[in-house]
Write a protein that holds these residues in place. Sequence first.
Motif, PDB file in Angstrom:
ATOM      1  N   LEU A  14      -1.803   8.358  -6.949  1.00 47.54           N
ATOM      2  CA  LEU A  14      -0.853   7.269  -6.714  1.00 47.54           C
ATOM      3  C   LEU A  14      -1.512   5.909  -6.908  1.00 47.54           C
ATOM      4  CD1 LEU A  14       2.004   6.475  -5.740  1.00 47.54           C
ATOM      5  CD2 LEU A  14       1.099   6.517  -3.410  1.00 47.54           C
ATOM      6  N   MET A  15      -2.710   5.754  -6.392  1.00 48.44           N
ATOM      7  CA  MET A  15      -3.424   4.477  -6.550  1.00 48.44           C
ATOM      8  C   MET A  15      -3.797   4.232  -8.013  1.00 48.44           C
ATOM      9  SD  MET A  15      -3.459   2.906  -3.737  1.00 48.44           S
ATOM     10  CE  MET A  15      -1.919   3.620  -3.189  1.00 48.44           C
ATOM     11  N   ASN A  16      -4.127   5.281  -8.735  1.00 48.18           N
ATOM     12  CA  ASN A  16      -4.406   5.127 -10.170  1.00 48.18           C
ATOM     13  C   ASN A  16      -3.152   4.734 -10.929  1.00 48.18           C
ATOM     14  OD1 ASN A  16      -7.124   5.653 -10.010  1.00 48.18           O
ATOM     15  ND2 ASN A  16      -6.898   7.843 -10.420  1.00 48.18           N
ATOM     16  N   ALA A  17      -2.008   5.318 -10.549  1.00 43.67           N
ATOM     17  CA  ALA A  17      -0.742   4.972 -11.202  1.00 43.67           C
ATOM     18  C   ALA A  17      -0.357   3.523 -10.917  1.00 43.67           C
ATOM     19  CB  ALA A  17       0.366   5.905 -10.731  1.00 43.67           C
ATOM     20  N   ARG A  18      -0.696   3.042  -9.732  1.00 38.75           N
ATOM     21  CA  ARG A  18      -0.407   1.650  -9.375  1.00 38.75           C
ATOM     22  C   ARG A  18      -1.507   0.695  -9.829  1.00 38.75           C
ATOM     23  NH1 ARG A  18       1.974   2.312  -3.222  1.00 38.75           N
ATOM     24  NH2 ARG A  18       3.823   3.472  -3.840  1.00 38.75           N
ATOM     25  N   ARG A  19      -2.474   1.235 -10.520  1.00 34.53           N
ATOM     26  CA  ARG A  19      -3.587   0.446 -11.069  1.00 34.53           C
ATOM     27  C   ARG A  19      -4.367  -0.281  -9.965  1.00 34.53           C
ATOM     28  NH1 ARG A  19      -2.778   0.267 -16.786  1.00 34.53           N
ATOM     29  NH2 ARG A  19      -0.666   0.897 -17.265  1.00 34.53           N
ATOM     30  N   VAL A  20      -4.774   0.517  -8.973  1.00 35.78           N
ATOM     31  CA  VAL A  20      -5.609  -0.003  -7.887  1.00 35.78           C
ATOM     32  C   VAL A  20      -6.914   0.800  -7.904  1.00 35.78           C
ATOM     33  CG1 VAL A  20      -5.721  -0.494  -5.410  1.00 35.78           C
ATOM     34  CG2 VAL A  20      -3.503  -0.443  -6.560  1.00 35.78           C
ATOM     35  N   PRO A  21      -7.791   0.515  -8.855  1.00 40.30           N
ATOM     36  CA  PRO A  21      -9.002   1.318  -9.007  1.00 40.30           C
ATOM     37  C   PRO A  21     -10.061   1.061  -7.934  1.00 40.30           C
ATOM     38  CG  PRO A  21      -9.021  -0.480 -10.573  1.00 40.30           C
ATOM     39  CD  PRO A  21      -7.681  -0.531  -9.870  1.00 40.30           C
ATOM     40  N   CYS A  22      -9.893   0.024  -7.122  1.00 40.84           N
ATOM     41  CA  CYS A  22     -10.913  -0.296  -6.124  1.00 40.84           C
ATOM     42  C   CYS A  22     -11.014   0.780  -5.040  1.00 40.84           C
ATOM     43  CB  CYS A  22     -10.648  -1.660  -5.497  1.00 40.84           C
ATOM     44  SG  CYS A  22      -9.082  -1.751  -4.615  1.00 40.84           S
ATOM     45  N   LEU A  23     -10.022   1.649  -4.906  1.00 42.78           N
ATOM     46  CA  LEU A  23     -10.057   2.704  -3.894  1.00 42.78           C
ATOM     47  C   LEU A  23     -10.620   4.027  -4.415  1.00 42.78           C
ATOM     48  CD1 LEU A  23      -6.644   2.104  -2.101  1.00 42.78           C
ATOM     49  CD2 LEU A  23      -8.922   1.569  -1.263  1.00 42.78           C
ATOM     50  N   ASP A  24     -10.944   4.098  -5.704  1.00 39.18           N
ATOM     51  CA  ASP A  24     -11.463   5.345  -6.272  1.00 39.18           C
ATOM     52  C   ASP A  24     -12.738   5.816  -5.568  1.00 39.18           C
ATOM     53  OD1 ASP A  24      -9.503   5.925  -8.038  1.00 39.18           O
ATOM     54  OD2 ASP A  24     -10.537   5.124  -9.807  1.00 39.18           O
ATOM     55  N   ALA A  25     -13.637   4.910  -5.309  1.00 40.76           N
ATOM     56  CA  ALA A  25     -14.894   5.285  -4.649  1.00 40.76           C
ATOM     57  C   ALA A  25     -14.618   5.853  -3.253  1.00 40.76           C
ATOM     58  CB  ALA A  25     -15.828   4.084  -4.560  1.00 40.76           C
ATOM     59  N   PHE A  26     -13.672   5.244  -2.547  1.00 35.26           N
ATOM     60  CA  PHE A  26     -13.319   5.742  -1.212  1.00 35.26           C
ATOM     61  C   PHE A  26     -12.760   7.160  -1.291  1.00 35.26           C
ATOM     62  CE2 PHE A  26      -9.819   6.441   1.782  1.00 35.26           C
ATOM     63  CZ  PHE A  26     -10.536   6.488   2.968  1.00 35.26           C
ATOM     64  N   PHE A  27     -11.814   7.387  -2.188  1.00 33.17           N
ATOM     65  CA  PHE A  27     -11.221   8.715  -2.314  1.00 33.17           C
ATOM     66  C   PHE A  27     -12.251   9.748  -2.751  1.00 33.17           C
ATOM     67  CE2 PHE A  27      -7.120   6.302  -2.890  1.00 33.17           C
ATOM     68  CZ  PHE A  27      -6.558   6.725  -1.698  1.00 33.17           C
TER      69      PHE A  27
END
Length: 174
Positions: A14-27
Amino acid sequence: LLLLIRCNFRHQLLMNARRVPCLDAFFDRVNMLLWPRFKSVWDQHIRSVKEFRVSRAAGAALDVRRPHFIIKRYASLALAMLELNQEPHRDEILTTSLSMLRAEIERLLLRLASHIKDASLQVIFLVNNTEHVSSVLQSSTAAIDSEDASRWAMLVNEKYLCTSKKNCVAALEL
């Protein structure tokens, strides 16, 4: 734990679809914490089945007409894991873990059956238990095409139901 892993994956998508890559490291970090714990818990499940000791008294008290309580719990757990292991989330780790647990459950069934003195009652016990697992797994569209469902169906149809003509006839007479 697997449910948490799936939720984490969905949120990452969902975050990738919304183009919020800053949370990738957290996930990714959450995922790296959950998978080893899941594997540890799953290995404990397998070890507990492997180390289960059947006493002679318990073997004599087995009800051949009903599935054993461990088999009922295994069937429910396997169904839940297969439901969560559908596309696009199919994980080879989970598939391998399920087959390892299935192998231990098959060995447990044989150990339980070996404590039943009458050979025809052993066959009935094996058929009832494998049929229970097979029917539970066949009740789900996700599990129907799985290796587990086909293995349990094969055990019912080929291996246990007619181990010999004599056993088949004896099983049908009861």
